[in-house]
Motif scaffolding. Structure first.
Motif, PDB file in Angstrom:
ATOM      1  N   ALA A  63      -4.257 -36.803 -11.713  1.00 24.68           N
ATOM      2  CA  ALA A  63      -5.236 -37.760 -12.473  1.00 24.68           C
ATOM      3  C   ALA A  63      -5.431 -37.184 -13.737  1.00 24.68           C
ATOM      4  O   ALA A  63      -5.749 -37.675 -14.867  1.00 24.68           O
ATOM      5  N   ASP A  64      -5.654 -35.826 -13.892  1.00 24.23           N
ATOM      6  CA  ASP A  64      -6.043 -35.215 -15.191  1.00 24.23           C
ATOM      7  C   ASP A  64      -4.820 -35.259 -15.982  1.00 24.23           C
ATOM      8  O   ASP A  64      -5.107 -35.388 -17.288  1.00 24.23           O
ATOM      9  N   ALA A  65      -3.541 -35.220 -15.550  1.00 24.30           N
ATOM     10  CA  ALA A  65      -2.411 -35.290 -16.518  1.00 24.30           C
ATOM     11  C   ALA A  65      -2.401 -36.739 -16.906  1.00 24.30           C
ATOM     12  O   ALA A  65      -2.156 -37.085 -17.965  1.00 24.30           O
ATOM     13  N   THR A  66      -2.569 -37.727 -16.163  1.00 29.91           N
ATOM     14  CA  THR A  66      -2.737 -39.002 -16.703  1.00 29.91           C
ATOM     15  C   THR A  66      -3.768 -39.440 -17.765  1.00 29.91           C
ATOM     16  O   THR A  66      -3.559 -40.082 -18.764  1.00 29.91           O
ATOM     17  N   GLU A  67      -4.964 -38.609 -17.384  1.00 30.54           N
ATOM     18  CA  GLU A  67      -5.850 -38.733 -18.501  1.00 30.54           C
ATOM     19  C   GLU A  67      -5.684 -38.048 -19.984  1.00 30.54           C
ATOM     20  O   GLU A  67      -5.894 -38.686 -21.078  1.00 30.54           O
ATOM     21  N   ILE A  68      -4.865 -36.929 -19.873  1.00 29.29           N
ATOM     22  CA  ILE A  68      -4.284 -36.428 -21.106  1.00 29.29           C
ATOM     23  C   ILE A  68      -3.251 -37.366 -21.901  1.00 29.29           C
ATOM     24  O   ILE A  68      -3.309 -37.861 -23.285  1.00 29.29           O
ATOM     25  N   PHE A  69      -2.339 -37.821 -20.994  1.00 33.21           N
ATOM     26  CA  PHE A  69      -1.634 -39.014 -21.796  1.00 33.21           C
ATOM     27  C   PHE A  69      -2.065 -40.233 -22.246  1.00 33.21           C
ATOM     28  O   PHE A  69      -1.584 -40.823 -23.252  1.00 33.21           O
ATOM     29  N   LEU A 114      -3.588 -39.169 -25.269  1.00 31.73           N
ATOM     30  CA  LEU A 114      -2.671 -39.014 -26.536  1.00 31.73           C
ATOM     31  C   LEU A 114      -2.202 -40.426 -26.996  1.00 31.73           C
ATOM     32  O   LEU A 114      -1.932 -40.516 -28.363  1.00 31.73           O
ATOM     33  N   THR A 115      -2.243 -41.446 -26.385  1.00 31.28           N
ATOM     34  CA  THR A 115      -1.868 -42.742 -26.510  1.00 31.28           C
ATOM     35  C   THR A 115      -3.131 -43.649 -27.069  1.00 31.28           C
ATOM     36  O   THR A 115      -2.890 -44.787 -27.436  1.00 31.28           O
ATOM     37  N   TYR A 138      -6.049 -44.364 -25.427  1.00 22.05           N
ATOM     38  CA  TYR A 138      -6.721 -45.261 -24.534  1.00 22.05           C
ATOM     39  C   TYR A 138      -8.039 -44.595 -23.842  1.00 22.05           C
ATOM     40  O   TYR A 138      -8.515 -44.789 -22.889  1.00 22.05           O
ATOM     41  N   ALA A 139      -8.013 -43.223 -24.020  1.00 25.85           N
ATOM     42  CA  ALA A 139      -9.055 -42.345 -23.500  1.00 25.85           C
ATOM     43  C   ALA A 139      -9.756 -41.476 -24.494  1.00 25.85           C
ATOM     44  O   ALA A 139      -9.756 -40.230 -24.337  1.00 25.85           O
ATOM     45  N   PRO A 140     -10.612 -42.128 -25.241  1.00 27.62           N
ATOM     46  CA  PRO A 140     -11.119 -41.131 -26.526  1.00 27.62           C
ATOM     47  C   PRO A 140     -12.091 -40.110 -26.095  1.00 27.62           C
ATOM     48  O   PRO A 140     -12.135 -39.111 -26.644  1.00 27.62           O
ATOM     49  N   ALA A 141     -12.584 -40.319 -24.785  1.00 28.38           N
ATOM     50  CA  ALA A 141     -13.541 -39.435 -24.585  1.00 28.38           C
ATOM     51  C   ALA A 141     -13.137 -39.033 -23.213  1.00 28.38           C
ATOM     52  O   ALA A 141     -14.109 -38.905 -22.003  1.00 28.38           O
ATOM     53  N   ALA A 142     -12.045 -38.414 -23.003  1.00 26.41           N
ATOM     54  CA  ALA A 142     -11.616 -37.844 -21.732  1.00 26.41           C
ATOM     55  C   ALA A 142     -12.095 -36.753 -21.135  1.00 26.41           C
ATOM     56  O   ALA A 142     -12.809 -35.924 -21.980  1.00 26.41           O
ATOM     57  N   ARG A 143     -12.355 -36.818 -20.079  1.00 30.51           N
ATOM     58  CA  ARG A 143     -12.970 -35.683 -19.223  1.00 30.51           C
ATOM     59  C   ARG A 143     -11.996 -35.201 -18.089  1.00 30.51           C
ATOM     60  O   ARG A 143     -10.986 -36.088 -17.607  1.00 30.51           O
TER      61      ARG A 143
END
Length: 251
Positions: free
Chosen positions: A47-53, A56-57, A59-64
């Motif tokens: 889930a964390d790796a998905t959040e990073i990608f 980067l693209t 789609y998750a400007p406030a990633a946690r």
């Protein structure tokens, strides 16, 4: 950021496989660099790796993240918190130790915090292959810090951060050195190694054997010079890279 993610459809649904590494995905340097990688299908790491990608693209400007420490948003503050915890353990009279292995140490804020840790009584071993702007062994400043550099057959490239944590050790591995460019201007990842057997392997087969190396090690002196270590009379010579090669099964 050395990170690969595979999403695979299996009989019971989708499963994410993530590979996190200290080394570049480069077939040439892989033959001459020493690095550490972790392959896992744990849902929290996936889930964390998905959040990073997604970050980067765009789609998750406030990633946690639940497990990973990721630069430039979070890594610096999280590492400083872990060092501060070790300092507090020392001030409370508990055994306290840090072992950091990296390519370079130049960030002034972390250097100052490591000096603070030394003054508090934290025992610190820094395995810094390249440039190191910290001065060890300075009375009243860095008495408890030892800095060594190993230059051998392979280029030491892995980054490992070990925290004794009052006899509950934590080990983190990843792509970032303690440099402003890694902490503030790049996407970098540090991931936890939580399996006890793997933590023991990293501590005993990588960190401790490199601390004991007396054939390929240069030790940084308080004046900024390096002294090549040699076995003392009657002492067994240890080349940490050869030691590990001899214990690695042939592929």
């Amino acid at each position: 950021c050395k990170l690969a993610l595979v999403v695979r459809r299996e009989d019971d649904g989708l499963r994410r496989y993530v590979h996190m590494s200290t080394g570049n995905y480069n077939a040439t340097t892989a033959r001459i660099y020493t690095d550490i990688g972790l392959l896992s299908s744990r849902p929290d790491l996936g889930a964390d790796a998905t959040e990073i990608f997604n970050r980067l693209t765009g789609y998750a400007p406030a990633a946690r993240y639940s497990k990973l420490m990721v630069a430039p948003e979070h890594l610096r503050a999280q590492l400083r918190t872990l060092i501060a915890r070790e300092i507090e353990h020392a001030r409370q009279g508990h055994p306290a130790r840090l072992i950091f292995k990296m390519n370079a140490l130049v960030d002034s804020k972390f250097i100052q915090q490591l000096y603070e840790a030394s003054r508090a009584g934290v025992k610190i071993d820094l395995l810094v292959r390249g440039i190191c702007c910290l001065r060890p062994g300075v009375p009243g400043v860095s008495d408890n810090i030892r800095v060594t550099s190993i230059v051998g057959r392979f280029l030491e490239h892995s980054r490992v951060y070990y925290f004794h944590n009052n006899d509950c050790p934590e080990v983190y591995v990843g792509s970032a050195d303690l440099m402003p460019r890694n902490l503030d201007r790049r996407v970098e990842t540090i991931f936890p190694v939580e399996d006890d057997a793997l933590k023991e392997r990293i501590l005993n087969e990588i960190l401790q054997i490199q601390i004991e190396d007396n054939l390929r090690t240069r030790e940084l002196q308080p004046d900024g010079s390096y002294r090549r270590l040699r076995p003392k009379d009657g002492e067994k010579g240890i080349d940490s890279q050869i030691w590990l090669l001899e214990r690695t099964p042939a592929s």
